[in-house]
Design a protein around this motif. Structure first.
Motif: not given
Length: 118
Positions: A11-25, A38-50
């Motif tokens: 999901q995309i957080h309202e503040a901007g970063p991409v959030l990936l919630k990992v569940t399981g083993e 992780l590879e599907d997340v489009h990363l650009t300069p200044g972006s953030a991934l949590v």
């Protein structure tokens, strides 16, 4: 470990970063699922991934490798990479292998997002 499904929700957080919630083993059987997410997340300069690991019940060395690779990918893209929600056992493991010195660890995704604002 027994085969436990791994899910990754983005999901995309309202503040901007991409959030990936990992569940399981997260192990050698399930790591490709997280790698692809992780590879599907489009990363650009200044972006953030949590990456939220609050519902991660197990992580082996393959999982650690996936996270370190994602960190390096984010760094190469001039993006930031944060990990949130580690339980006590996973925090201890991450500290033992020195990952707390590699990327920021936060108690919650809200803490990670707040750190990104500063």
């Amino acid at each position: 470990m027994t085969e436990s499904p791994l899910t990754v929700d983005q999901q995309i957080h309202e503040a901007g970063p991409v959030l990936l919630k990992v569940t399981g083993e997260l192990d050698h059987h399930t790591a490709p699922r997280l790698t692809q997410a992780l590879e599907d997340v489009h990363l650009t300069p200044g972006s953030a991934l949590v990456v939220d690991l609050s519902d991660l019940t197990y992580c082996d060395s393959t999982g650690i490798t996936v996270l370190v690779t994602a960190y390096h990918r984010a760094e190469a893209a001039d993006s930031s990479f944060h990990v949130a929600g580690l339980g006590r056992d996973l925090t201890r493991m991450f500290e033992t292998v020195g990952l707390d010195q590699v990327f920021p660890l936060h108690p919650t995704t809200d803490d990670a997002v707040a750190a990104l604002r500063h």
